[in-house]
Design a protein around this motif. Structure first.
Motif, mmCIF file in Angstrom:
data_model
loop_
_atom_site.group_PDB
_atom_site.id
_atom_site.type_symbol
_atom_site.label_atom_id
_atom_site.label_comp_id
_atom_site.label_asym_id
_atom_site.label_seq_id
_atom_site.Cartn_x
_atom_site.Cartn_y
_atom_site.Cartn_z
ATOM 1 N N HIS A 217 51.653 47.491 46.903
ATOM 2 C CA HIS A 217 50.304 47.415 46.344
ATOM 3 C C HIS A 217 49.375 48.299 47.158
ATOM 4 O O HIS A 217 49.687 48.665 48.297
ATOM 5 N N HIS A 219 46.802 47.718 48.941
ATOM 6 C CA HIS A 219 46.330 47.301 50.256
ATOM 7 C C HIS A 219 47.287 47.761 51.366
ATOM 8 O O HIS A 219 46.873 48.423 52.326
ATOM 9 N N THR A 261 44.673 34.858 52.704
ATOM 10 C CA THR A 261 45.714 33.902 53.121
ATOM 11 C C THR A 261 46.182 34.181 54.555
ATOM 12 O O THR A 261 46.503 33.253 55.303
ATOM 13 N N ARG A 265 46.073 31.260 57.377
ATOM 14 C CA ARG A 265 47.287 30.865 58.119
ATOM 15 C C ARG A 265 47.122 31.097 59.622
ATOM 16 O O ARG A 265 47.647 30.322 60.424
ATOM 17 N N GLY A 311 38.212 46.100 46.478
ATOM 18 C CA GLY A 311 38.844 47.242 45.826
ATOM 19 C C GLY A 311 39.699 46.806 44.665
ATOM 20 O O GLY A 311 39.723 45.637 44.304
ATOM 21 N N MET A 317 39.676 51.524 47.451
ATOM 22 C CA MET A 317 38.565 50.743 47.996
ATOM 23 C C MET A 317 37.237 51.242 47.429
ATOM 24 O O MET A 317 37.009 52.448 47.306
ATOM 25 N N GLY A 415 46.509 36.987 47.086
ATOM 26 C CA GLY A 415 46.336 38.439 46.978
ATOM 27 C C GLY A 415 47.147 39.073 45.854
ATOM 28 O O GLY A 415 47.048 40.271 45.615
ATOM 29 N N TYR A 416 47.977 38.290 45.167
ATOM 30 C CA TYR A 416 48.721 38.818 44.019
ATOM 31 C C TYR A 416 47.989 38.441 42.741
ATOM 32 O O TYR A 416 47.577 37.283 42.578
HETATM 33 C C1 MLC Z 1 54.702 33.784 47.889
HETATM 34 N N1 MLC Z 1 54.662 32.748 47.024
HETATM 35 C C2 MLC Z 1 53.508 32.742 46.404
HETATM 36 C C3 MLC Z 1 52.805 33.831 46.913
HETATM 37 N N2 MLC Z 1 53.568 34.453 47.833
HETATM 38 N N3 MLC Z 1 52.998 31.915 45.471
HETATM 39 C C4 MLC Z 1 51.782 32.180 45.033
HETATM 40 N N4 MLC Z 1 51.041 33.222 45.474
HETATM 41 C C5 MLC Z 1 51.533 34.061 46.407
HETATM 42 N N5 MLC Z 1 50.819 35.100 46.841
HETATM 43 C C6 MLC Z 1 55.689 31.731 46.784
HETATM 44 C C7 MLC Z 1 57.081 32.303 46.726
HETATM 45 O O1 MLC Z 1 57.382 32.688 45.427
HETATM 46 C C8 MLC Z 1 57.899 31.127 47.185
HETATM 47 O O2 MLC Z 1 58.026 30.231 46.117
HETATM 48 C C9 MLC Z 1 57.002 30.490 48.221
HETATM 49 O O3 MLC Z 1 55.665 30.860 47.881
HETATM 50 C C10 MLC Z 1 57.294 30.976 49.629
HETATM 51 O O4 MLC Z 1 57.505 32.365 49.584
HETATM 52 P P1 MLC Z 1 57.391 33.306 50.840
HETATM 53 O O5 MLC Z 1 57.953 34.619 50.489
HETATM 54 O O6 MLC Z 1 57.901 32.606 52.061
HETATM 55 O O7 MLC Z 1 55.844 33.428 50.983
HETATM 56 P P2 MLC Z 1 55.127 34.178 52.094
HETATM 57 O O8 MLC Z 1 55.967 35.231 52.700
HETATM 58 O O9 MLC Z 1 54.552 33.179 52.994
HETATM 59 O O10 MLC Z 1 54.012 34.960 51.261
HETATM 60 C C11 MLC Z 1 52.692 34.610 51.221
HETATM 61 C C12 MLC Z 1 51.847 35.855 51.497
HETATM 62 C C13 MLC Z 1 52.281 36.938 50.482
HETATM 63 C C14 MLC Z 1 50.385 35.508 51.309
HETATM 64 C C15 MLC Z 1 52.082 36.347 52.916
HETATM 65 O O11 MLC Z 1 52.062 36.452 49.179
HETATM 66 C C16 MLC Z 1 51.577 38.242 50.695
HETATM 67 O O12 MLC Z 1 51.973 39.041 51.548
HETATM 68 N N6 MLC Z 1 50.515 38.520 49.916
HETATM 69 C C17 MLC Z 1 49.810 39.788 50.007
HETATM 70 C C18 MLC Z 1 49.576 40.327 48.646
HETATM 71 C C19 MLC Z 1 48.959 41.740 48.674
HETATM 72 O O13 MLC Z 1 49.341 42.578 49.458
HETATM 73 N N7 MLC Z 1 47.970 41.961 47.834
HETATM 74 C C20 MLC Z 1 47.297 43.233 47.783
HETATM 75 C C21 MLC Z 1 47.135 43.646 46.345
HETATM 76 S S1 MLC Z 1 46.192 45.154 46.271
HETATM 77 P P3 MLC Z 1 59.373 29.432 45.841
HETATM 78 O O14 MLC Z 1 59.081 28.719 44.562
HETATM 79 O O15 MLC Z 1 60.446 30.475 45.734
HETATM 80 O O16 MLC Z 1 59.524 28.531 47.036
HETATM 81 C C22 MLC Z 1 44.681 44.673 45.651
HETATM 82 C C23 MLC Z 1 43.562 45.642 45.760
HETATM 83 C C24 MLC Z 1 42.776 45.337 46.960
HETATM 84 O O17 MLC Z 1 44.499 43.572 45.288
HETATM 85 O O18 MLC Z 1 41.560 45.149 46.894
HETATM 86 O O19 MLC Z 1 43.404 45.278 48.027
#
Ligand code: MLC
Ligand code: AMP
Length: 519
Positions: A217, A219, A261, A265, A311, A317, A415-416
């Motif tokens: 993504h 970010h 998040t 955390r 962004g 951004m 963030g997703y």
């Molecule tokens: C993981 N899980 C989530 C999730 N991430 N559920 C909902 N929302 C999320 N974001 C679920 C998994 O499917 C799994 O479910 C359980 O939670 C544990 O998974 P995990 O892999 O251990 O989770 P973890 O590694 O702790 O991930 C959480 C996180 C990750 C917050 C660290 O989601 C992450 O890195 N998010 C960043 C997203 C990002 O980069 N966004 C930028 C977009 S760009 P199950 O059922 O299998 O147990 C954008 C533009 C801008 O938006 O402005 O930047």
């Protein structure tokens, strides 16, 4: 345009990044979790070799290279190699299922798809159905067929000449109607945004970035990676976010970029205190709203005021709180240099300061349109060139912007982005379902948690577990509802539209933190 531009005018993003690499190519670029390092010389040599390998695999300038792999330094080389070869990098969330990937292969018609070794058979089948896409694999440990070939590939120093407007990447962003749209980003879009952020956030030769974001993504792939590469300094590269590993890295780092998040955390971790952040100079948050409570708790714990910026995929951004001025919780700051815009009514007319409207923007960061969707592209731009973000905002008298909601039906979880329509369409075809509404409600860890509310036929025994199970395999796990509720009728307004606000209120406490049990 390609090939005829003199090398010193090459607007290829890689050429621009490389021009900021340190003179000493033995300087560390990426510090890896096993303690090993990639120097800037390594990164240049390996990305060049990767570009040569892509050419040898038949990837031409302008071809799409679709990539769904785990985060690794080799995946970064693949990205940089695509830039160098003039190919268009198309990263996919590693959590997408084969069913979801099928659409992207069909829509983007990549000449090459790179997947994890375990997904090779599924990808081969999808590629065979699509026609013309070759498949290579890349594993989390640098294994796979791509890296087998890489080991024997010759060095290649070339950087394809690209102009400002040539495409560098396509990032898919889901649509409110359910169909994902490929946002086309040019070398100029990415380099202009990278330069602005690097200057705006005051990077210095002493900076060390902690890179713990995914690299599919905007970010993690653009904001974090480009700032660090432009700075010519070390990044501590971690495969995923782990609060303890990030706290350990802070002892040798200065900058962290994360989704809210991450900060929630960190605050839950008892090791996280003023001592842990003693070397840090900047914490940046974005991709989802940072709650003022998190901002305040973070300041109380560490003395740092998180810098929130705003962004989106289509524009990189857009706004940022100031590095030196006041960082106000609940606001996303001011337009970045070169970006301009307005808060507008539904017709695009600028509203008086303080009123809520949709944010519309212009700037060198704004994308080139949606891949093969000229009508959708046209629908999201005003005649005067402003892009309609779909985010509701207010602008204060001094230009400070606050995002106050979304005109688009979108949930942001950790963030997703999750588009309710996509999930509702899948639930609605389950036996026994009359109709469904998918909403986001407050979640202590992910900001918003996905909830489905279903009106079911009285004769059916459909239950929560069956609904969730039937979505696995079809939908990435992060999109699946974490809770499912049943109701007789969905609330509707007089126009017959489902009142999601009413549902959001009704289920607001679904994920509320459980009270401590009395001892
Ligand atoms: C993981 N899980 C989530 C999730 N991430 N559920 C909902 N929302 C999320 N974001 C679920 C998994 O499917 C799994 O479910 C359980 O939670 C544990 O998974 P995990 O892999 O251990 O989770 P973890 O590694 O702790 O991930 C959480 C996180 C990750 C917050 C660290 O989601 C992450 O890195 N998010 C960043 C997203 C990002 O980069 N966004 C930028 C977009 S760009 P199950 O059922 O299998 O147990 C954008 C533009 C801008 O938006 O402005 O930047
Ligand atoms: P994406 O399409 O994944 O790039 O997500 C972009 C969307 O994330 C934006 O349109 C906003 O809705 C949201 N977003 C990003 N940063 C912020 C922020 N700081 N505050 C509120 N929303 C944000």
């Amino acid at each position: 345009m390609s090939g005829i531009i003199a090398l010193n005018h090459n607007e290829n993003l890689y050429a621009i990044l490389k021009s900021h690499f340190p003179a000493d190519d033995s300087a560390c670029c990426m510090e890896l979790s096993d303690g090993s390092q990639l120097t800037f010389g390594d990164v240049d040599a390996r990305s060049g070799r990767m570009a040569g390998l892509l050419r040898a695999l038949g990837v031409d300038v302008g071809d799409r290279v679709l990539v769904q792999v785990d985060k690794s330094p080799e995946a970064v080389m693949l990205y940089l190699g695509c830039l160098r070869a003039g190919a268009v990098f198309l990263p996919l969330n590693a959590a997408y299922t084969a069913r979801e990937v099928e659409y992207f292969i069909g829509d983007a018609t990549p000449s090459l798809a790179v997947c994890r070794p375990a997904d090779a058979t599924a990808f081969e089948a999808l590629a065979a159905a699509g026609g013309g896409t070759r498949v290579q694999t890349l594993g989390a440990n640098g294994d796979g067929t791509l890296m087998d070939r890489f080991a024997d590939a010759p060095d290649d120093e070339r950087v394809e000449s690209r102009s400002h407007d040539d495409l560098a990447a396509i990032l898919y962003t889901s649509g409110t109607t359910g169909r994902s749209k490929g946002a086309m980003l040019s070398h100029g879009n990415l380099s202009s945004n990278a330069r602005v952020l690097h200057a705006h956030w005051g990077f210095t030769p002493d900076d060390v970035l902690i890179h713990a974001l995914p690299i599919f993504h905007v970010h993690g792939l653009f904001v974090a990676l480009h700032c660090s590469l432009l700075n010519g300094t070390r990044m501590i590269f971690q495969a995923r976010f782990d609060a303890d590993a990030v706290i350990d890295a802070m002892a040798r780092a200065t900058v962290l970029m994360g989704v809210p998040t991450f900060y929630v955390r960190l605050l839950e971790n008892t090791r996280f205190d003023r001592h842990a952040v003693r070397r840090m100079r900047l914490f940046v948050a974005g991709s989802a709203p940072l709650l003022p409570d998190t901002f305040n708790a973070f300041e109380a714990r560490t003395g740092h005021r998180i810098l929130e910026r705003y962004g989106m995929t289509e524009a990189g951004m857009i706004t940022s709180n100031p590095l030196d001025g006041e960082r106000l919780p609940g606001t996303v700051g001011y337009f970045l240099p070169g970006v301009s815009g307005r808060v507008a009514d539904v017709d695009g007319n600028e509203l008086p300061r303080g009123e809520v409207g949709v944010l519309e923007i212009k700037g060198p960061n704004v994308f080139r349109g949606y891949w093969c969707m000229p009508e959708k592209t046209a629908a999201e731009f005003r005649a005067d060139g402003h892009f309609i973000t779909g985010d509701n905002a207010t602008m204060a008298a001094d230009g400070r912007i606050s995002i106050v909601g979304r005109a688009k039906d979108l949930v942001i979880s950790g963030g997703y982005n999750v588009y309710p329509k996509e999930i509702e369409l899948m639930i609605d075809v389950l036996p026994g379902v009359r109709e469904s509404a998918v909403i986001g409600v407050p979640h202590p860890d992910f900001g918003e948690g996905v909830v489905a509310v279903i009106s079911k036929q009285s004769s059916t025994a459909l239950d929560e577990a069956t609904v969730i199970d039937s979505l696995s395999g079809q939908l990435a796990a992060f999109k699946r509802p974490k809770r499912v509720f049943f109701t007789d009728e969905l609330p509707r307004n007089t126009m017959g539209k489902v009142q999601k606000n009413t549902l959001r209120q009704k289920y607001a406490d679904t994920f509320a933190k459980r009270q401590e049990e009395p001892g």
